[in-house]
Enzyme design. Structure first.
Site, mmCIF file in Angstrom:
data_model
loop_
_atom_site.group_PDB
_atom_site.id
_atom_site.type_symbol
_atom_site.label_atom_id
_atom_site.label_comp_id
_atom_site.label_asym_id
_atom_site.label_seq_id
_atom_site.Cartn_x
_atom_site.Cartn_y
_atom_site.Cartn_z
ATOM 1 N N HIS A 91 0.829 -1.221 0.000
ATOM 2 C CA HIS A 91 0.000 0.000 0.000
ATOM 3 C C HIS A 91 0.857 1.263 0.000
ATOM 4 O O HIS A 91 0.495 2.276 0.605
ATOM 5 C CB HIS A 91 -0.943 0.031 1.212
ATOM 6 C CG HIS A 91 -1.961 -1.071 1.229
ATOM 7 N ND1 HIS A 91 -3.229 -0.929 0.722
ATOM 8 C CD2 HIS A 91 -1.905 -2.341 1.694
ATOM 9 C CE1 HIS A 91 -3.910 -2.053 0.882
ATOM 10 N NE2 HIS A 91 -3.122 -2.929 1.468
ATOM 11 N N ASN A 164 -10.382 -2.641 2.527
ATOM 12 C CA ASN A 164 -10.056 -2.675 1.101
ATOM 13 C C ASN A 164 -11.308 -2.398 0.291
ATOM 14 O O ASN A 164 -12.420 -2.359 0.834
ATOM 15 C CB ASN A 164 -9.510 -4.059 0.715
ATOM 16 C CG ASN A 164 -8.024 -4.214 1.041
ATOM 17 O OD1 ASN A 164 -7.314 -3.237 1.252
ATOM 18 N ND2 ASN A 164 -7.572 -5.457 1.071
ATOM 19 N N TYR A 378 0.739 -3.965 12.133
ATOM 20 C CA TYR A 378 0.723 -2.551 11.730
ATOM 21 C C TYR A 378 1.572 -1.676 12.652
ATOM 22 O O TYR A 378 2.353 -0.842 12.191
ATOM 23 C CB TYR A 378 -0.723 -2.037 11.632
ATOM 24 C CG TYR A 378 -1.455 -2.631 10.437
ATOM 25 C CD1 TYR A 378 -1.721 -3.995 10.376
ATOM 26 C CD2 TYR A 378 -1.846 -1.852 9.369
ATOM 27 C CE1 TYR A 378 -2.365 -4.554 9.281
ATOM 28 C CE2 TYR A 378 -2.489 -2.401 8.271
ATOM 29 C CZ TYR A 378 -2.750 -3.757 8.236
ATOM 30 O OH TYR A 378 -3.378 -4.309 7.151
HETATM 31 FE FE1 HDE Z 1 -2.605 -4.736 5.507
HETATM 32 N N1 HDE Z 1 -0.769 -3.995 5.988
HETATM 33 N N2 HDE Z 1 -2.016 -6.575 6.127
HETATM 34 N N3 HDE Z 1 -4.367 -5.567 4.889
HETATM 35 N N4 HDE Z 1 -3.199 -2.983 4.865
HETATM 36 C C1 HDE Z 1 -0.375 -2.740 5.806
HETATM 37 O O1 HDE Z 1 0.750 -1.485 7.437
HETATM 38 C C2 HDE Z 1 -0.940 -6.818 6.889
HETATM 39 C C3 HDE Z 1 -4.740 -6.864 5.022
HETATM 40 C C4 HDE Z 1 -4.447 -2.636 4.443
HETATM 41 O O2 HDE Z 1 -3.107 3.549 3.961
HETATM 42 C C5 HDE Z 1 0.956 -2.448 6.440
HETATM 43 O O3 HDE Z 1 1.086 0.701 7.797
HETATM 44 C C6 HDE Z 1 -0.927 -8.191 7.302
HETATM 45 C C7 HDE Z 1 -6.158 -7.007 4.825
HETATM 46 C C8 HDE Z 1 -4.482 -1.253 4.062
HETATM 47 O O4 HDE Z 1 -1.515 3.356 5.449
HETATM 48 C C9 HDE Z 1 1.326 -3.783 7.081
HETATM 49 C C10 HDE Z 1 -2.030 -8.754 6.723
HETATM 50 C C11 HDE Z 1 -6.607 -5.749 4.566
HETATM 51 C C12 HDE Z 1 -3.192 -0.780 4.294
HETATM 52 C C13 HDE Z 1 0.137 -4.641 6.755
HETATM 53 C C14 HDE Z 1 -2.698 -7.738 6.008
HETATM 54 C C15 HDE Z 1 -5.476 -4.868 4.609
HETATM 55 C C16 HDE Z 1 -2.417 -1.872 4.803
HETATM 56 C C17 HDE Z 1 1.970 -1.845 5.540
HETATM 57 C C18 HDE Z 1 -2.463 -10.204 6.772
HETATM 58 C C19 HDE Z 1 -8.041 -5.315 4.243
HETATM 59 C C20 HDE Z 1 -2.680 0.615 4.019
HETATM 60 C C21 HDE Z 1 2.099 -0.402 5.974
HETATM 61 C C22 HDE Z 1 -2.690 -10.667 8.063
HETATM 62 C C23 HDE Z 1 -8.972 -5.609 5.284
HETATM 63 C C24 HDE Z 1 -2.952 1.540 5.174
HETATM 64 C C25 HDE Z 1 1.279 -0.287 7.150
HETATM 65 C C26 HDE Z 1 -2.483 2.929 4.835
HETATM 66 C C27 HDE Z 1 -1.091 -1.777 5.176
HETATM 67 C C28 HDE Z 1 0.028 -5.895 7.206
HETATM 68 C C29 HDE Z 1 -3.886 -7.993 5.251
HETATM 69 C C30 HDE Z 1 -5.620 -3.465 4.362
HETATM 70 C C31 HDE Z 1 2.638 -4.406 6.630
HETATM 71 C C32 HDE Z 1 0.131 -8.841 8.159
HETATM 72 C C33 HDE Z 1 -6.969 -8.295 4.936
HETATM 73 C C34 HDE Z 1 -5.661 -0.477 3.524
HETATM 74 O O5 HDE Z 1 1.458 -3.671 8.470
#
Ligand code: HDE
Length: 712
Positions: A91, A164, A378
């Site tokens: 992202h 999402n 996060y």
């Molecule tokens: Fe994320 N995800 N994600 N994700 N995600 C990040 O956090 C993660 C997942 C989502 O505009 C990271 O700050 C894991 C689902 C958005 O700043 C990180 C898993 C959904 C954004 C991270 C998921 C999301 C992130 C990278 C599986 C929808 C951007 C930078 C368990 C429900 C937020 C950060 C923004 C960002 C981890 C799966 C949505 C690496 C471990 C499911 C919208 O922490």
């Protein structure tokens, strides 16, 4: 035309305004003490020294060597050298905006969360939309999932709904996330492709991991190429809990429904836009807010009573499943309006730190194993991205609620904590800060006391085992047009995969289990044999179709914010231009007059008409619809322009509503285009109305066959 100089009146902004909006914004901004305005201020160093010369470094003589003692230059360059921070691992490419949330009424029966109690209360929000795969500078219109992250600055603390634009996810357990991300990211040896999933490692992984099938079909659908950020649905994905003052918990799924309807690009358009305007979505959001056309979403929940947890043919804890809206409709809770652009991209959009673990009393997690892992990830990632554990002090992340506790020091600590006791209990500082009881009237956070009796295991529940029936439901709920786009998307992506065994595996072991016709069509385009049957038994769902999934059923009323190009040239009839513009403005469309150059156009009536851009400068892919204004001479001029002809042909191919004054008919003749339900010519209000109606349908789908026959 609405513009920054000439925004629509507040009263024209249907449904988006309340009298308090200006007050809320002013209140919010007054709390943001770090927002700095240099107007009228002297240029100074970071130590506050006024700078006399910002053009020349200090040197020994005009032509001599620079001097190390030049603290002004050293400070400036040192700071510059460290301006970049690590981008998000996923992202990274995002666009943000401020706004507010307002509940429609009190939802006290459902939750005690303060921001959902009072329809008068406006809760400030900051939203960040993003793509997932590409780096910060990648294109906006790639085929990808979009992040939809909302930070609610509630009086009880920050609530982050980090969702999402698709309601499911690729994997069921957080432990697989690094594998998935490594597979979808650009390949490690050559850092390609940027911003897309059309490559071997992605398809290798997803073809080996059937639980991804449902999400992958969403990403091969039009949902993965949204028309704009304001025409996307948003989903919390996981099941959460809402808890009321009596402690009663309900399971919920969170939904955002865009007031502007759900609309997408065509694949050819998306690819062209990635080059013509890599900032297409960012610009659209920015301009919509600048011109007062505030994007708005309805916030709602699907509610499942605690006792109904097991009544579905899927597990509520499985993030690869939706609850079809036909089974549990979405209950509207309130609306979100985005009405202010950030002042500083880095300080706000880049430094904002979301975390699904940021919740407030009245909201709680479910045991979804994907959500549980996210609760850790996060905050952890912010520590390296934002340089330590004090990222909550960065202005955009600061809660509006006070946040006193015993946490101290660490890198970049900004708060100057007074007092001697940074521990609890204490008697030295009068025992402060103290705990708050969890009773609703008091407001202390309390986790829902779910009873758990289990073995500690590394095991997936058998209730997570069906990976295909909902992917099938999705495919069968699509219109024929949407299905065709899905076939094309799989064909395109798999066509880019170098290894035939991966292509074959996706067709035979994934697509064949979703739908044999889908598999056969993709196989044909890849030159593979059509599979005769699937590899697993897919349970037949009682629900055969979910109309709520098809974008064809999710269009908005009206054409507010749709972008229309009006083509003009010397000799144009200015009365006609006026009439068309008025008719479209009455519907709150955004109009741009395009000329052959940027020079004002000389009208048939002898006036000078300013244009907004040249036809070459603003290609048709930037618009929803096109109108060609009347004028014999102007038509001749357009006929002589390859750019103008290409503009019209491309708009036609992209199934856009097109309207032409009768005098512009020679253009159609020249291009060999035949009238259809969305290709209209005429000069009267009836034709304008028909044009506006066609725009309301987004595209002229019935034209798809004719359009395909035209060379790209
Ligand atoms: Fe994320 N995800 N994600 N994700 N995600 C990040 O956090 C993660 C997942 C989502 O505009 C990271 O700050 C894991 C689902 C958005 O700043 C990180 C898993 C959904 C954004 C991270 C998921 C999301 C992130 C990278 C599986 C929808 C951007 C930078 C368990 C429900 C937020 C950060 C923004 C960002 C981890 C799966 C949505 C690496 C471990 C499911 C919208 O922490």
């Amino acid at each position: 035309m609405p513009s920054k100089k000439n925004p629509p009146k507040e009263s024209q902004l249907a449904g988006t305004q309340t009298p308090d909006r200006a007050n809320t914004n002013a209140k919010l901004q007054s709390l943001e003490v770090f927002r700095s305005d240099a107007t009228g201020q002297a240029l100074r160093t970071n130590q506050g020294v006024k700078v006399a010369d910002n053009q020349n470094s200090l040197r020994a003589g005009e032509r001599g060597p620079s001097l190390l003692e030049d603290f002004i230059m050293r400070e400036k360059i040192t700071h510059f050298d460290h301006e970049r921070i690590p981008e998000r691992i996923v992202h990274a490419r995002g666009s943000g905006a401020h706004g507010y949330f307002q509940a429609y009424k009190s939802h006290a029966a459902l939750t005690k969360a303060g921001f959902l109690q009072d329809p008068e209360k406006m809760t400030p929000v900051f939203v960040r939309f993003s793509t997932v795969q590409g780096p910060r500078g990648s294109g906006d219109t790639v085929r990808d999932v979009r992040g939809f992250a909302v930070k609610f600055f509630t009086e009880e603390g920050n609530f982050d709904l980090v969702g999402n634009n698709m309601p499911v996810f690729f994997i069921q357990d957080a432990i697989k996330f690094p594998d998935f991300v490594h597979a979808v990211k650009p390949e490690p040896h050559n850092e390609m492709p940027t911003g897309g999933s059309a490559h071997d490692t992605f398809w290798d992984f997803v073809s080996l991991v059937p639980e991804s099938a449902h999400m992958v079909i969403w990403t091969m659908s039009d949902r993965a190429i949204p028309k704009s950020l304001r025409t996307m649905q948003g989903f919390g994905v996981h099941t959460f809990r809402l808890i009321n003052a009596k402690g009663k918990s309900s399971f919920v799924k969170f939904h955002w429904k865009p007031k502007a309807g759900v609309r997408s690009l065509l694949w050819d358009e998306a690819q062209k836009l990635a080059g013509k305007d890599a900032d297409y979505h960012r610009r659209d959001l920015w301009e919509a807010i600048e011109t007062g056309n505030y994007p708005e979403w309805e916030f709602g929940v699907q509610i499942v009573a605690e006792e109904d947890e097991h009544k579905f043919d899927f597990d509520l804890l499985d993030p690869t499943k939706i609850i079809p809206e036909e089974l549990v409709p979405v209950t509207p809770l309130g609306k979100m309006v985005l009405n202010r652009n950030p002042d500083n991209f880095f300080a706000e959009t880049e430094q904002v730190a979301f975390c699904p673990g940021h919740i407030v009393p009245g909201i709680d997690f479910s045991n979804d194993p994907l959500l549980q892992g996210r609760l850790f990830s996060y905050t952890d990632t912010q520590i390296s991205r934002l340089g330590g554990p004090n990222f909550h002090e960065i202005p955009i992340n600061r809660p509006l609620a006070p946040n006193h506790n015993g946490q101290r020091d660490a890198l970049h600590r900004v708060t100057l904590d007074k007092g001697r006791a940074s521990y609890e209990p204490n008697s030295i500082d009068g025992g402060w800060p103290k705990e708050t009881p969890a009773a609703a009237s008091e407001g202390g956070f309390e986790s829902y006391p779910e009873r758990i009796e289990a073995h500690k295991v590394r095991q997936r529940s058998p209730s997570f085992a069906d990976h295909f029936s909902q992917a099938r439901l999705f495919y069968r709920s699509m219109s024929p047009t949407e299905q065709a786009h899905i076939v094309n998307a799989y064909s395109f992506e798999l066509g880019k995969v170098e290894r035939v065994d991966i292509r074959r595996r996706e067709v035979n072991e994934i697509l064949a289990n979703i739908d044999l016709k889908l598999a056969a069509q993709v196989a044909a385009s890849l030159g593979l044999p059509a599979p005769k049957k699937g590899t697993v038994n897919v349970p037949e769902l009682p629900l055969k179709q979910s109309p709520a999934l098809s974008q064809m059923n999710l269009l908005s009323e009206g054409i507010r914010g749709h972008k229309v190009a009006v083509l003009v040239a010397d000799g144009v009839d200015d009365k006609h231009v006026d009439a068309v513009v008025k008719a479209l403005e009455a519907e709150s469309a955004q109009i741009k007059l395009l000329g052959l150059t940027l020079a004002p156009v000389q009208t048939a009536q002898g006036k000078l008409l300013a244009v907004d851009a040249s036809i070459e400068g603003m290609p048709s892919v930037l618009f929803d619809a096109v109108w060609v204004a009347a004028g014999k001479t102007s038509t001749q001029a357009l006929l002589g322009s390859g750019d103008a002809l290409h503009f019209l042909l491309e708009a036609y191919k992209h199934l856009k509503p097109m309207g032409l004054a009768s005098e512009a008919q020679p253009l159609l003749d020249r291009l060999g285009l035949k009238s259809d339900g969305g290709l209209l010519s005429g000069d009267d209000p009836k034709t304008y109305k028909a044009f506006i109606n066609a725009m309301g349908k987004h595209r002229v789908w019935a034209r798809e066959g004719a359009a395909e026959a035209i060379p790209a």
